[in-house]
Design a protein around this motif. Structure first.
Motif, PDB file in Angstrom:
ATOM      1  N   MET A   1       0.835  -1.163   0.000  1.00 50.59           N
ATOM      2  CA  MET A   1       0.000   0.000   0.000  1.00 50.59           C
ATOM      3  C   MET A   1       0.883   1.230   0.000  1.00 50.59           C
ATOM      4  SD  MET A   1      -3.328  -0.963   0.837  1.00 50.59           S
ATOM      5  CE  MET A   1      -3.701  -2.372  -0.038  1.00 50.59           C
ATOM      6  N   ALA A   2       2.159   1.122  -0.238  1.00 47.50           N
ATOM      7  CA  ALA A   2       3.040   2.286  -0.232  1.00 47.50           C
ATOM      8  C   ALA A   2       3.512   2.538  -1.642  1.00 47.50           C
ATOM      9  CB  ALA A   2       4.223   2.043   0.681  1.00 47.50           C
ATOM     10  N   MET A   3       2.786   3.318  -2.372  1.00 42.91           N
ATOM     11  CA  MET A   3       3.107   3.533  -3.770  1.00 42.91           C
ATOM     12  C   MET A   3       4.039   4.718  -3.946  1.00 42.91           C
ATOM     13  SD  MET A   3      -0.683   2.922  -5.246  1.00 42.91           S
ATOM     14  CE  MET A   3      -1.347   4.073  -4.061  1.00 42.91           C
ATOM     15  N   THR A   4       3.764   5.807  -3.248  1.00 37.87           N
ATOM     16  CA  THR A   4       4.588   7.001  -3.334  1.00 37.87           C
ATOM     17  C   THR A   4       4.704   7.618  -1.974  1.00 37.87           C
ATOM     18  OG1 THR A   4       2.689   8.393  -3.792  1.00 37.87           O
ATOM     19  CG2 THR A   4       3.845   7.502  -5.707  1.00 37.87           C
TER      20      THR A   4
ATOM     21  N   ARG B   1      -2.570  -9.433  11.265  1.00 35.00           N
ATOM     22  CA  ARG B   1      -1.151  -9.102  11.097  1.00 35.00           C
ATOM     23  C   ARG B   1      -0.813  -8.807   9.634  1.00 35.00           C
ATOM     24  NH1 ARG B   1       0.960 -13.712  15.328  1.00 35.00           N
ATOM     25  NH2 ARG B   1       0.818 -12.430  17.209  1.00 35.00           N
ATOM     26  N   GLU B   2      -1.407  -9.553   8.719  1.00 36.45           N
ATOM     27  CA  GLU B   2      -1.164  -9.297   7.298  1.00 36.45           C
ATOM     28  C   GLU B   2      -1.639  -7.896   6.909  1.00 36.45           C
ATOM     29  OE1 GLU B   2      -3.150 -12.425   5.283  1.00 36.45           O
ATOM     30  OE2 GLU B   2      -1.630 -13.932   5.738  1.00 36.45           O
ATOM     31  N   LEU B   3      -2.786  -7.495   7.445  1.00 34.85           N
ATOM     32  CA  LEU B   3      -3.294  -6.154   7.150  1.00 34.85           C
ATOM     33  C   LEU B   3      -2.361  -5.082   7.704  1.00 34.85           C
ATOM     34  CD1 LEU B   3      -7.133  -6.561   7.827  1.00 34.85           C
ATOM     35  CD2 LEU B   3      -5.967  -6.453   5.614  1.00 34.85           C
ATOM     36  N   MET B   4      -1.866  -5.291   8.919  1.00 39.80           N
ATOM     37  CA  MET B   4      -0.973  -4.303   9.512  1.00 39.80           C
ATOM     38  C   MET B   4       0.355  -4.225   8.733  1.00 39.80           C
ATOM     39  SD  MET B   4      -2.780  -2.987  11.891  1.00 39.80           S
ATOM     40  CE  MET B   4      -4.178  -3.351  10.802  1.00 39.80           C
ATOM     41  N   GLU B   5       0.811  -5.377   8.230  1.00 40.86           N
ATOM     42  CA  GLU B   5       2.087  -5.412   7.502  1.00 40.86           C
ATOM     43  C   GLU B   5       2.024  -4.650   6.183  1.00 40.86           C
ATOM     44  OE1 GLU B   5       2.990  -9.518   7.143  1.00 40.86           O
ATOM     45  OE2 GLU B   5       3.583  -9.745   9.257  1.00 40.86           O
ATOM     46  N   ILE B   6       0.851  -4.590   5.542  1.00 41.00           N
ATOM     47  CA  ILE B   6       0.755  -3.886   4.266  1.00 41.00           C
ATOM     48  C   ILE B   6       0.383  -2.419   4.443  1.00 41.00           C
ATOM     49  CG2 ILE B   6       0.197  -5.994   3.003  1.00 41.00           C
ATOM     50  CD1 ILE B   6      -2.707  -5.042   2.891  1.00 41.00           C
ATOM     51  N   GLY B   7       0.305  -1.949   5.684  1.00 40.45           N
ATOM     52  CA  GLY B   7       0.169  -0.517   5.901  1.00 40.45           C
ATOM     53  C   GLY B   7      -1.196  -0.015   6.321  1.00 40.45           C
TER      54      GLY B   7
END
Length: 400
Positions: free
Chosen positions: A5-8, A108-114
């Motif tokens: 979820m970190a594109m820019t 945890r997967e949701l938290m890891e992707i931002g």
């Protein structure tokens, strides 16, 4: 929001979060909407019907917001939908999700992707206050977090609206649902109906404790408490109508303190209007239910009561409960919403003559009216957080 979820990265000189202070929520059920309204009260919040797909479509043309809360319930592949959302979501918009999955690995997967936060349904006002509000607004709404019992106050906006009956049956269902110890405190010392409705006879103990807190200790209060069943005790009085009572604020605070040491929940039937000595009850309440019927006087008084509660304890604790909602001759729902300025937070329909029969028999209506338990369940869930899971908070599951 990051991508995965970190594109820019956000522009270095950006005041967009300050300028775009809007929080947009897409949810598909009224319980979630009510919890978000209460928990994020005071913010620039917009609540809409829909899911993450509706949120993605909105962001294609409208990105003027600081935070997004959206529902992923019923979505087969939420991670695919999150990728689509990320393609249109500004990086500085905080994104929180609501869903049905309660697996720790999923969280945890949701938290890891931002993601900012994930709350499993059913959500409550307290879940939003404790876990979501600080992350979206950077503050913590006032809420009682001490170890004492949870106080719930019920205030009738009009005579005969059913506040005492609801207080009794709510106390019974709280005990039944949580297996906890529940005190039912009736502060109508003159003309109170709780004991009558339960077929019990109170003694003078409550008046003595409220007038002279120095004479009240745990043992004294135990003698004043009448056992309704193995988990519920009634504390009430039956003073003469011409008695000159001298209830003190110190007495009220002391009695509540004693009860909160011994009981997990204290349901209080509060006299209206509030005398100054009763203010500690409102201040210590996690939930204040203003109960009304669909009548002109009820609407007028409910508005005044809500304001009074807000002035005493803040607006995050007051909930409006519409009782006997569909009773013949009552005001239409649209009129009620317009007068209140919002939907009632909780609704109980007219459950018929069984409610009156239960009063005459001196038994809780839960034993006599099958539909009552179903309609009290959302209220119990809001108070306790007990729904599909007894301790439904990720914070507890993750050991935080």
């Amino acid at each position: 929001m990051s991508v995965n979820m970190a594109m820019t990265s956000p522009p270095e000189e950006s005041t967009s979060v300050l300028a775009r202070n809007r929080i947009v929520c897409f949810v598909n059920d009224e319980l979630s909407a009510a919890a978000l309204r209460k928990g994020l009260e005071g913010s620039n919040i917009s609540i809409r019907r829909g899911t993450i797909r509706h949120a993605t479509r909105m962001l294609e043309t409208d990105t003027e917001l600081s935070a997004l809360v959206t529902d992923i319930s019923g979505i087969d592949d939420p991670f695919a939908e999150l990728e689509r959302l990320a393609s249109v979501c500004p990086p500085d918009v905080r994104v929180a999700l609501i869903g049905e999955n309660r697996e720790i690995t999923f969280y945890r997967e949701l938290m890891e992707i931002g993601l900012t936060e994930y709350l499993p349904r059913p959500i409550t006002r307290d879940m939003v206050l404790d876990q979501l509000r600080p992350k979206l607004l950077g503050d913590v709404a006032p809420v009682q977090n001490d170890r004492g019992g949870h106080v719930v106050s019920i205030c009738g906006a009009q005579g005969g609206a059913g506040a005492t009956s609801i207080a009794i049956n709510l106390a019974m269902q709280l005990a039944e649902t949580t297996k906890a110890k529940v005190a039912l405190l009736d502060l109508h010392l003159q003309g109170g109906e709780t004991a009558v409705m339960l077929g019990l006879r109170p003694g003078p103990g409550l008046r003595i404790a409220l007038e002279n807190p120095m004479r009240a200790d745990t043992l004294f209060l135990e003698r004043a408490a009448i056992e309704v069943n193995e988990r519920v005790c009634l504390i009430s009085g039956d003073e003469e109508l011409d008695a000159q009572l001298d209830i003190t604020e110190a007495g009220v605070r002391h009695v509540l303190g004693l009860l909160r040491q011994r009981f997990n929940y204290i349901v209080v039937d509060v006299p209206v209007p509030f005398p100054p000595s009763i203010h500690p009850v409102i201040q210590l309440s996690r939930h204040v239910l203003v109960l009304l019927e669909a009548e002109v006087t009820g609407l007028r008084n409910a508005h005044a009561l809500r304001n009074a509660v807000t002035n005493i304890a803040g607006k995050d604790r007051v909930f409006t409960l519409l009782n006997r909602a569909d009773r013949a001759g009552g005001l239409p729902r649209d009129t009620i919403i317009k007068a209140l300025g919002t939907e009632p937070d909780m609704v109980i329909p007219d459950l018929g003559k069984g409610m009156t029969q239960a009063v005459n028999l001196g038994i809780p209506a839960l034993k006599h009216v099958s539909g009552l338990r179903r309609h009290l369940a959302p209220i119990v869930r809001e108070i306790t957080g007990v729904g599909a899971q007894a301790k439904g908070r990720w914070r507890r599951w993750l050991g935080l």
